[in-house]
Design a protein around this motif. Structure first.
Motif, PDB file in Angstrom:
ATOM      1  N   VAL A 239       0.837  -1.205   0.000  1.00  0.00           N
ATOM      2  CA  VAL A 239       0.000   0.000   0.000  1.00  0.00           C
ATOM      3  C   VAL A 239       0.869   1.250   0.000  1.00  0.00           C
ATOM      4  O   VAL A 239       0.644   2.199  -0.759  1.00  0.00           O
ATOM      5  N   ARG A 240       1.878   1.267   0.852  1.00  0.00           N
ATOM      6  CA  ARG A 240       2.721   2.459   0.967  1.00  0.00           C
ATOM      7  C   ARG A 240       3.635   2.623  -0.253  1.00  0.00           C
ATOM      8  O   ARG A 240       3.924   3.745  -0.674  1.00  0.00           O
ATOM      9  N   LYS A 241       4.060   1.507  -0.813  1.00  0.00           N
ATOM     10  CA  LYS A 241       4.904   1.570  -2.003  1.00  0.00           C
ATOM     11  C   LYS A 241       4.138   2.152  -3.182  1.00  0.00           C
ATOM     12  O   LYS A 241       4.697   2.873  -4.017  1.00  0.00           O
ATOM     13  N   ASN A 242       2.847   1.828  -3.260  1.00  0.00           N
ATOM     14  CA  ASN A 242       2.006   2.292  -4.370  1.00  0.00           C
ATOM     15  C   ASN A 242       1.045   3.371  -3.872  1.00  0.00           C
ATOM     16  O   ASN A 242      -0.176   3.247  -3.992  1.00  0.00           O
ATOM     17  N   ALA A 243       1.609   4.438  -3.329  1.00  0.00           N
ATOM     18  CA  ALA A 243       0.811   5.473  -2.677  1.00  0.00           C
ATOM     19  C   ALA A 243      -0.154   6.185  -3.628  1.00  0.00           C
ATOM     20  O   ALA A 243      -1.145   6.767  -3.188  1.00  0.00           O
ATOM     21  N   PHE A 244       0.117   6.136  -4.931  1.00  0.00           N
ATOM     22  CA  PHE A 244      -0.734   6.815  -5.894  1.00  0.00           C
ATOM     23  C   PHE A 244      -1.587   5.839  -6.701  1.00  0.00           C
ATOM     24  O   PHE A 244      -2.164   6.210  -7.725  1.00  0.00           O
ATOM     25  N   SER A 245      -1.670   4.594  -6.228  1.00  0.00           N
ATOM     26  CA  SER A 245      -2.395   3.569  -6.972  1.00  0.00           C
ATOM     27  C   SER A 245      -3.308   2.789  -6.029  1.00  0.00           C
ATOM     28  O   SER A 245      -2.874   1.846  -5.365  1.00  0.00           O
TER      29      SER A 245
ATOM     30  N   GLY B 232      -4.114  -2.529  -9.448  1.00  0.00           N
ATOM     31  CA  GLY B 232      -3.696  -1.342  -8.716  1.00  0.00           C
ATOM     32  C   GLY B 232      -2.648  -1.624  -7.664  1.00  0.00           C
ATOM     33  O   GLY B 232      -2.466  -0.843  -6.737  1.00  0.00           O
ATOM     34  N   THR B 233      -1.942  -2.751  -7.824  1.00  0.00           N
ATOM     35  CA  THR B 233      -0.955  -3.155  -6.820  1.00  0.00           C
ATOM     36  C   THR B 233       0.307  -3.659  -7.499  1.00  0.00           C
ATOM     37  O   THR B 233       0.617  -4.859  -7.463  1.00  0.00           O
ATOM     38  N   PRO B 234       1.047  -2.776  -8.170  1.00  0.00           N
ATOM     39  CA  PRO B 234       2.307  -3.210  -8.779  1.00  0.00           C
ATOM     40  C   PRO B 234       3.219  -3.866  -7.745  1.00  0.00           C
ATOM     41  O   PRO B 234       3.343  -3.390  -6.619  1.00  0.00           O
ATOM     42  N   GLY B 235       3.824  -4.983  -8.137  1.00  0.00           N
ATOM     43  CA  GLY B 235       4.697  -5.708  -7.226  1.00  0.00           C
ATOM     44  C   GLY B 235       4.001  -6.805  -6.438  1.00  0.00           C
ATOM     45  O   GLY B 235       4.645  -7.515  -5.670  1.00  0.00           O
TER      46      GLY B 235
END
Length: 270
Positions: free
Chosen positions: A124-130, A223-226
């Motif tokens: 969640v924090r890694k993809n803050a804009f997604s 919506g969750t790259p990685g």
């Protein structure tokens, strides 16, 4: 069936994609990330139930033939002899799988729930804009509300956890093996040897230093790259949790599979 079907299930963020990436190195094996088969299985079973006005014409034998056909046709284009289908819902289907696919086995990946929640929060924090599909693309909330959401009975972690307990304490544990995340990343060769013995397949020399798997398009759409990234070499990465201490401690006793006293049916735990 023309091929052998096994299943990968268990808890999210617990190594199922890594395990599939390793197993698919064997040219006889097909394995991948979670797929639609379990949902299709449930939908077809529901449509053949009493809610169908013509269900009086559908016998259990017919249901089994239809569901056999589902597996056979879905994997018709896969040339491999052994299929590993991945989905957390398979832990709820052991009685049906025993009758439908008597040679099948279920490998459930497990991990301390605190570290699962930690792993999700890191994404969640890694993809803050997604915004992520894990939270139905909703924004807002705190680490506490996100944790409460995923561990709820209908959350991505809570559902899988309850399904795992159903299988672990059920009557079909002879076809169930639990693989702990820590064991997989610290000693993958021992884990793989145990799995091959469990499913009755001859050993294969896996390369744990060059592991390849990609689901980038799926992860982007979710919506969750990685989400399904697998490091090229299998190793344990030690790190502190990013969860608040009180939240992390909330889950410290949730590893119900640990200890002989907590395993009355003798489930294999690696």
């Amino acid at each position: 069936m023309s091929r052998t079907i096994h299943f990968i299930s268990g808890l999210p963020r617990s190594g199922s994609t890594l395990l599939a990436a390793l197993l698919r190195q064997n040219p006889r094996f097909h394995a991948g990330m979670s797929g639609p088969m379990a949902g299709m299985f449930a939908a077809m079973l529901g449509e053949m139930s009493g809610r169908n006005e013509f269900s009086m014409f559908i016998t259990d034998a017919l249901r089994q033939r239809v569901l056999h056909g589902l597996f056979e046709n879905y994997y018709a284009d896969s040339p491999q002899d052994v299929i590993f289908d991945t989905n957390r819902a398979w832990c709820t289907r052991l009685p049906a799988l025993r009758q439908l696919l008597p040679d099948s086995r279920v490998i459930a990946c497990v991990r301390h729930v605190g570290w699962i929640v930690d792993s999700i929060e890191r994404l969640v924090r890694k993809n803050a804009f997604s915004p992520s599909s894990i939270f139905n693309y909703a924004l807002g909330g705190t680490v506490y509300t996100r944790a409460n959401g995923v561990v709820a009975n209908d959350g991505v972690v809570g559902y899988a956890y309850d399904a795992l307990k159903e299988a672990f304490y059920g009557e079909d544990t002879d076809r169930l093996m639990l693989v702990q995340y820590e064991s997989l990343v610290k000693d993958p060769h021992t884990v793989l040897k145990a799995i091959y013995d469990f499913i009755g397949e001859p050993p294969f020399a896996h390369d744990v230093e060059h592991v390849a798997y990609s689901a980038d398009e799926f992860d982007q759409r979710a919506g969750t790259p990685g989400l399904h990234v697998v490091r090229p070499n299998v190793s344990m990465v030690e790190r502190p949790t990013i969860l608040p201490p009180d939240l992390f401690r909330r889950f410290e006793h949730d590893a119900f599979w640990q200890g002989a006293a907590a395993n009355p049916r003798g489930v294999r735990v690696i």
